[in-house]
Design a protein around this motif. Structure first.
Motif, mmCIF file in Angstrom:
data_model
loop_
_atom_site.group_PDB
_atom_site.id
_atom_site.type_symbol
_atom_site.label_atom_id
_atom_site.label_comp_id
_atom_site.label_asym_id
_atom_site.label_seq_id
_atom_site.Cartn_x
_atom_site.Cartn_y
_atom_site.Cartn_z
ATOM 1 N N ARG A 10 0.823 -1.208 0.000
ATOM 2 C CA ARG A 10 0.000 0.000 0.000
ATOM 3 C C ARG A 10 0.858 1.258 0.000
ATOM 4 N NH1 ARG A 10 -1.250 -0.690 5.017
ATOM 5 N NH2 ARG A 10 -2.353 1.299 5.239
ATOM 6 N N ARG A 39 -5.807 8.145 -4.132
ATOM 7 C CA ARG A 39 -6.954 7.850 -3.262
ATOM 8 C C ARG A 39 -7.693 9.120 -2.834
ATOM 9 N NH1 ARG A 39 -6.139 2.589 -0.561
ATOM 10 N NH2 ARG A 39 -4.287 1.611 -1.477
ATOM 11 N N ASP A 90 -10.186 -0.276 3.488
ATOM 12 C CA ASP A 90 -10.434 0.288 2.160
ATOM 13 C C ASP A 90 -11.287 1.539 2.245
ATOM 14 O OD1 ASP A 90 -8.952 -1.703 1.016
ATOM 15 O OD2 ASP A 90 -10.671 -2.987 0.545
ATOM 16 N N GLU A 93 -9.185 4.527 3.699
ATOM 17 C CA GLU A 93 -8.116 5.059 2.849
ATOM 18 C C GLU A 93 -8.618 5.389 1.447
ATOM 19 O OE1 GLU A 93 -5.097 2.082 3.102
ATOM 20 O OE2 GLU A 93 -4.462 2.671 5.120
ATOM 21 N N SER A 94 -9.852 5.790 1.336
ATOM 22 C CA SER A 94 -10.415 6.239 0.056
ATOM 23 C C SER A 94 -11.247 7.489 0.297
ATOM 24 C CB SER A 94 -11.267 5.133 -0.572
ATOM 25 O OG SER A 94 -12.363 4.806 0.269
#
Length: 490
Positions: A10, A39, A90, A93-94
């Protein structure tokens, strides 16, 4: 409250915190700018939140490149609101908002440049393998001297992914400067394996847990002792307590010196064995009924005159040019042809000297060979000269083998006082064997005249002069060797 640790895939790390008003939560994320920017849906641009359109993304990338080109390690920082303290990774981190870039300076130590230069002269190829941005890696590499060319070869992790083993071998075989950037632990392992496949001895330095596989797989894994992780230190075979690259260059210098000292030790010991054996063989073929040197004399030489100088040679400091030589081949044996040739060269000169001294003294007496007995005064004088000749020539031999190519005069005759003291002890013991009646009775020796010692010293000086001439010839050959030619001794 919640933390998602950094990993090499990542290239991000995120944490969840309670907002100041206590009603919502915030996710804070840091990591590689390219990964984090992908992101983000918004960018905090000069205090105003704007959509992350292409033109703004391009400006962020340009700012990142400018910082990286100055040798700074760049981190991007972003955030987003969250409704609970444990969102999925997810989700956390978006949809982020980019806050900015942080450039961190981690300057190399002042001694690194000299150490890199020493490794270059020693024929050691340095390849930077790093997770940093290519521009950061190149700037740091130029600062310490790893990169000197205008356009080094820079390869990133994604490019390594598309290279097969053959293409990777071709890339590593190129003699130019190479930087491998944005790499993963798998990439490091693959590079180490590729170098080993080419027959190279590979040393890897690292400090993180991600470096552990490469450290373990390398021929020499070198971990940082102060800043390194426990995992890296456990995987390595060497730990630098001061975390300094200069310590690696020092270790190479001392390692080469130890190997050379072992060879000096062997050359010194085996060469005088020739001087002990050849006179016996010569007397046999010449029909002389007695041996030129007795077993008890040989024992006195081996135990009384050779042990201390040999030990002193083991403590010989590194030669001035030890880091100017190419690495030895990993297939080269301790008794290489050059070592055997030097043993025969020095031993042959010593053998010739003691044979001349012995047979000259026997012939000068005018006594036929068949009339000699072990109690004959002439015979006792002759074998005393043989023993003293070996001892004296070994003193000069010890001076001669102190260096491989450099003149012993350059490093200084007094630079190893233990060797001089050991040599003087051996000669003093030989003088006692020659002059003291109790020892004369044990070794069947006779007192030598001052002229005898002068002749023996002249033969020893001849040996030293011959070895200095050989070294001079080697230095001349090295000077006139065309560029690109292969070296001799390593």
């Amino acid at each position: 409250m919640t933390e998602y640790p950094f990993d090499s895939v990542r290239k991000l790390m995120s944490t969840v915190h309670r907002a100041p008003n206590g009603e919502i939560f915030r996710v804070h994320v840091k990591g590689a700018p390219q990964e984090l920017l992908a992101r983000c849906t918004d960018i905090d641009w000069r205090g105003e939140r704007r959509p992350a359109r292409d033109e703004l993304r391009a400006e962020v990338i340009a700012a990142n490149d400018e910082l990286a080109s100055q040798g700074l390690r760049v981190l991007a920082v972003a955030w987003r609101p969250a409704t609970d303290p444990g969102p999925a990774q997810d989700e956390a981190e978006s949809g982020l908002t980019l806050l900015g870039l942080v450039g961190m300076q981690d300057p190399p130590r002042p001694e690194v440049s000299d150490a890199v230069n020493a490794c270059r002269h020693a024929g050691i190829r340095i390849v930077m393998v790093t997770g940093d941005h290519p521009l950061t890696a190149e700037a740091v590499a130029r600062r310490v001297g790893i990169v000197r060319q205008a356009a080094p070869t820079v390869v990133t992790g994604p490019r390594l992914d598309v290279l097969d083993d053959g293409a990777l071998d071709t890339l590593l075989a190129e003699s130019g400067e190479l930087l491998l950037c944005r790499v993963s632990p798998e990439h490091k392992m693959r590079v180490v394996t590729a170098f080993q496949r080419r027959g190279e001895v590979v040393a890897v330095t690292g400090d993180g847990a991600n470096d552990a596989p490469a450290l373990k797989h390398a021929d020499i894994g070198v971990a940082m002792g102060a800043s390194g992780t426990d995992v890296a230190r456990e995987a390595a075979v060497m730990v630098l307590l001061d975390d300094s690259f200069a310590s690696i260059a020092t270790a190479v210098r001392l390692g080469r010196s130890v190997y050379q000292n072992i060879r000096k030790f062997l050359i010194y010991l085996f060469s005088h064995n020739i001087a002990e054996l050849v006179p016996i063989l010569a007397a046999t073929f010449a029909g002389f009924p007695l041996v030129p040197i007795t077993a008890v004399q040989i024992l006195a030489i081996d135990l009384g005159s050779d042990v201390l100088p040999a030990l002193a040679l083991g403590a010989e400091p590194p030669e001035p040019d030890v880091m100017d030589r190419p690495p030895r081949s990993r297939d080269e044996r301790l008794f290489a042809p050059t070592v055997m040739g030097r043993i025969l060269f020095l031993g042959g000169i010593q053998a010739l000297g003691v044979c001349v001294v012995f047979f000259w003294h026997i012939h000068a007496s005018g006594i036929p060979y068949s009339h000699f007995t072990e109690h004959d005064a002439v015979y006792r004088e002759a074998i005393t000269k043989v023993q003293a000749g070996i001892v004296v020539s070994q003193f000069f031999n010890a001076l001669a083998v102190r260096t491989d190519r450099q003149s012993v005069l350059r490093i200084g005759l007094l630079s190893n006082p233990w060797l001089l003291a050991a040599g003087c002890f051996g000669i003093g013991l030989m003088a006692a064997i020659s002059y003291l009646p109790p020892l004369q009775a044990v070794f069947h020796t006779a007192p030598l005249a001052a002229a005898d010692w002068a002749v023996l010293a002249a033969f020893g000086a001849l040996l030293l002069a011959a070895e200095e001439s050989r070294k001079w010839w080697l230095r001349q050959q090295r000077t006139v060797r065309p560029l690109g030619g292969k070296g001799g001794e390593r």
